[in-house]
Design a protein around this motif. Structure first.
Motif, PDB file in Angstrom:
ATOM      1  N   SER A  98       0.823  -1.209   0.000  1.00 35.20           N
ATOM      2  CA  SER A  98       0.000   0.000   0.000  1.00 35.20           C
ATOM      3  C   SER A  98       0.855   1.256   0.000  1.00 35.20           C
ATOM      4  N   THR A 119      -4.033   1.554  -1.072  1.00 38.52           N
ATOM      5  CA  THR A 119      -4.213   0.782   0.163  1.00 38.52           C
ATOM      6  C   THR A 119      -5.175  -0.375  -0.071  1.00 38.52           C
ATOM      7  N   GLY A 122      -3.344  -2.997  -2.153  1.00 36.98           N
ATOM      8  CA  GLY A 122      -2.381  -3.796  -1.386  1.00 36.98           C
ATOM      9  C   GLY A 122      -3.057  -4.880  -0.571  1.00 36.98           C
TER      10      GLY A 122
END
Length: 188
Positions: A98, A119, A122
């Motif tokens: 992220s 984010t 990820g």
């Protein structure tokens, strides 16, 4: 574009529902879905999401192989739980992915919402890998990630996709409940 988005959303519901039911057809259907979404996310400048779809395409093939094990049916993947160290290692990888992707997208692209998109990308990669390995905890992570995706897609005016992720959140709860009751659930 909304027609293509609707097709991808329907394929997404089918693929995830088949995953809950541990039906290996979830993987080829999911492959078609992620290829469509890769194009859609490029169009709306969610570049981390676009890259995620490309990674998903590879993970769809990996998951299909993991679940089928065509060479030895007795080695096909069974539902299992991640233990503490492996669980925390996976989450740490999500944080690192992220941060690296968010920094790259914020610095080198005109990405919309680069940090949130990165984010979610990820942690989606971690959840998808855990799903391919039939790790029970994939569903809990999907609940969190999918809920946040609903907000992101509403913000980007991808209404079918936001609806898809609302449904996926509910399906992830169902997946958690079903996989927890799986008689084959094994400890790693």
């Amino acid at each position: 574009m909304s027609g293509l988005e609707l097709i991808a959303a329907v394929l997404g519901v089918i693929a995830v529902w088949l995953t809950v039911k541990q039906n290996a057809w979830c993987w080829p259907i999911g492959l078609v879905m992620v290829l469509i979404y890769g194009w859609l996310f490029y169009e709306v400048k969610l570049y981390s999401g676009m890259l995620l779809q490309l990674a998903y395409a590879l993970l769809q093939l990996y998951g299909w192989w993991q679940w089928q094990r065509p060479d030895r049916a007795e080695d096909a993947r069974q539902v299992s739980r991640l233990q503490g160290p492996a669980l925390f290692a996976g989450l740490a990888v999500g944080v690192l992915l992220s941060a690296a992707l968010g920094a790259a997208m914020a610095h080198w692209t005109d990405a919309a919402m680069p940090w949130l998109d990165a984010t979610l990308t990820g942690f989606s990669l971690v959840a998808q890998l855990w799903m391919a390995q039939k790790r029970l905890q994939c569903w809990a992570l999907w609940v969190v990630v999918d809920t946040l995706y609903v907000g992101l897609y509403l913000h980007q005016q991808l209404y079918f996709t936001a609806g898809l992720f609302a449904v996926l959140t509910l399906i992830a709860v169902r997946g958690w409940l079903e996989w927890r009751r799986d008689p084959a659930l094994v400890q790693p």
